[in-house]
Write an enzyme that holds these catalytic residues in place. Structure first.
Site, PDB file in Angstrom:
ATOM      1  N   LYS A 149      56.491  20.587  80.521  1.00  0.00           N
ATOM      2  CA  LYS A 149      55.966  19.263  80.172  1.00  0.00           C
ATOM      3  C   LYS A 149      55.283  19.374  78.818  1.00  0.00           C
ATOM      4  CE  LYS A 149      55.094  17.089  84.665  1.00  0.00           C
ATOM      5  NZ  LYS A 149      54.059  16.631  85.625  1.00  0.00           N
ATOM      6  N   GLU A 239      60.142  16.418  88.451  1.00  0.00           N
ATOM      7  CA  GLU A 239      59.155  15.716  89.280  1.00  0.00           C
ATOM      8  C   GLU A 239      59.785  14.543  90.039  1.00  0.00           C
ATOM      9  OE1 GLU A 239      55.145  15.589  87.578  1.00  0.00           O
ATOM     10  OE2 GLU A 239      54.877  13.676  88.582  1.00  0.00           O
ATOM     11  N   HIS A 250      44.667  15.033  91.282  1.00  0.00           N
ATOM     12  CA  HIS A 250      44.715  14.500  89.914  1.00  0.00           C
ATOM     13  C   HIS A 250      44.721  12.977  89.852  1.00  0.00           C
ATOM     14  CE1 HIS A 250      45.480  18.675  89.085  1.00  0.00           C
ATOM     15  NE2 HIS A 250      45.452  18.471  87.782  1.00  0.00           N
ATOM     16  N   HIS A 254      41.935  12.176  87.503  1.00  0.00           N
ATOM     17  CA  HIS A 254      42.187  11.539  86.192  1.00  0.00           C
ATOM     18  C   HIS A 254      41.405  10.238  86.050  1.00  0.00           C
ATOM     19  CE1 HIS A 254      46.298  13.670  85.364  1.00  0.00           C
ATOM     20  NE2 HIS A 254      45.264  14.376  84.937  1.00  0.00           N
TER      21      HIS A 254
HETATM   22  N1  GLY Z   1      50.518  19.901  85.782  1.00  0.00           N
HETATM   23  C1  GLY Z   1      51.445  19.391  86.746  1.00  0.00           C
HETATM   24  C2  GLY Z   1      52.862  19.678  86.426  1.00  0.00           C
HETATM   25  O1  GLY Z   1      53.145  20.472  85.555  1.00  0.00           O
HETATM   26  O2  GLY Z   1      53.710  19.108  87.028  1.00  0.00           O
END
Ligand code: GLY
Length: 372
Positions: A149, A239, A250, A254
């Protein structure tokens, strides 16, 4: 001495983008001495921030220059504020001035900001070049350097412009953590505790006894956390489902971080987020009382939590959580634990559980009670 090579396995029908995470004390020195090889390239550009350049960057450049031709250091100012499209553009311009071509390799040296930003540049520079992650913070070693990411922040939110672009190699040297401020340690520790709760009951037990943060102790936890992250990313790179388990803590975390205007540290917010989301899991009947108690005891012992209860406004937090890119629709969805070391999956195999807004609000009241 702890040393490990963890494989992120991304072999697909027509291509193999698998890579190793090398975790070894002294690895940066070894890289400089030529004992660890970099992927072949026409040039090597170490991209780093002004702090890390001073601590490690200049020395690494000097050492690598003895092993490879064309080694350069590209430095941008330290701080989350510089994680912008403008900085990315400046870095790309500098790479172009240095005549980096499509066979050039970027070495991202630093914490999450450096890795995300330089990884982003690598993904778009001349339509994409290869890069190696050299994480220098605990958070980057166990989380952000793995999984591809990348991104920069925008005026409308964090990481709102980004790509998936996997590195060629990740090299983590726990010895560099000696220079890390304690606050930074907590940022990484939150992700290690998260890994234990989502997938590793044995690590959970070892964390209960954690009292010292020396490089050798941390190395063992880094290896465990990297194994978990590598397994998850290998199964679900984009994902679509399983990778959402890495977002445990999170969604609420967040929202708290944003509502503090980013004054609270990320790790402290993730600890609070895990507390709230464990409460939600118990409230929804997914997590037994005994496991809830074990999880929240560990979280409270390790968190160093710093929020003031009066600063937690349930309505504002719901609004922020809904605006977060992880809330796909107006219904809040979260990955929640079903016991220590396991995340809940629904009957259709999804790891995302719908959470009524009222339940979310109640979990914030629980947090306020814990903090007061
Ligand atoms: N930090 C969460 C992910 O890399 O999906």
């Amino acid at each position: 001495m702890t040393a490990a090579r963890v494989r992120v396995s991304l072999r697909r029908e027509s291509e193999d983008r698998s890579y190793d995470i090398l975790i070894r004390r002294g690895a940066l020195e070894e890289l400089g001495a030529g004992n660890i090889s970099l992927p072949p390239g026409s040039s090597y550009s170490i991209v780093t921030d002004s702090n890390v350049a001073r601590l490690h960057g200049r020395r690494l450049k000097g050492a690598l220059s003895k092993q490879y031709h064309e080694v350069d250091l590209v430095v941008f100012p330290a701080g989350e504020a510089t994680k912008s499209l403008e900085t990315a553009s400046n870095v790309a311009t500098r790479l172009n001035e240095l005549s980096v071509d499509r066979n050039g390799v970027i070495l991202t040296l630093g914490g999450g900001v450096v890795g995300d930003l330089a990884g982003f540049v690598a993904s778009v520079y001349k339509r994409g070049i290869r890069y190696v992650q050299l994480p220098t913070t605990l958070l980057a070693m166990v989380d952000s350097s793995i999984g591809g990411k990348t991104g920069v922040d925008t005026p409308w939110g964090k990481n709102q412009l980004g790509t998936f672009h996997q590195p060629e190699l990740v090299i983590a040297d726990p010895d560099v953590l000696k220079t890390l401020p304690p606050q930074e340690m907590y940022n990484g520790l939150a992700e290690i505790v998260k890994c234990a709760i989502i997938a590793d009951p044995a690590m959970f037990v070892r964390l209960r006894d954690l009292t010292k943060f020396d490089a050798e102790t941390l190395s063992g936890f880094i290896v465990n956390a990297c194994r978990i992250k590598a397994r998850v990313v290998s199964t679900d790179e984009r994902e679509a489902n399983l990778r959402t388990v890495l977002n445990f803590g999170h969604t609420v975390g967040h929202a708290i971080e944003r509502s503090s205007d980013y004054q609270l540290a990320h790790g402290a917010c993730v600890f609070l987020g895990m507390l709230a989301e464990s409460w939600i899991a118990r409230h929804l009947g997914l997590l037994a009382e005994s496991d809830f108690k074990e999880i929240t005891e560990l979280l409270q012992r390790l968190s160093g939590a710093a929020a003031r209860p009066e600063s937690l406004n349930p309505d504002m937090l719901v609004a922020y959580a809904r605006a977060d890119k992880k809330a796909l629709s107006s219904t809040l969805r979260m990955s929640l634990p079903s016991k220590v070391g396991m995340m809940h999956s629904t009957r259709d195999g999804s790891f995302m559980v719908p959470v009524p807004q009222e339940t979310f609000r109640h979990s914030i009241q629980y947090l306020k009670d814990v903090l007061s």
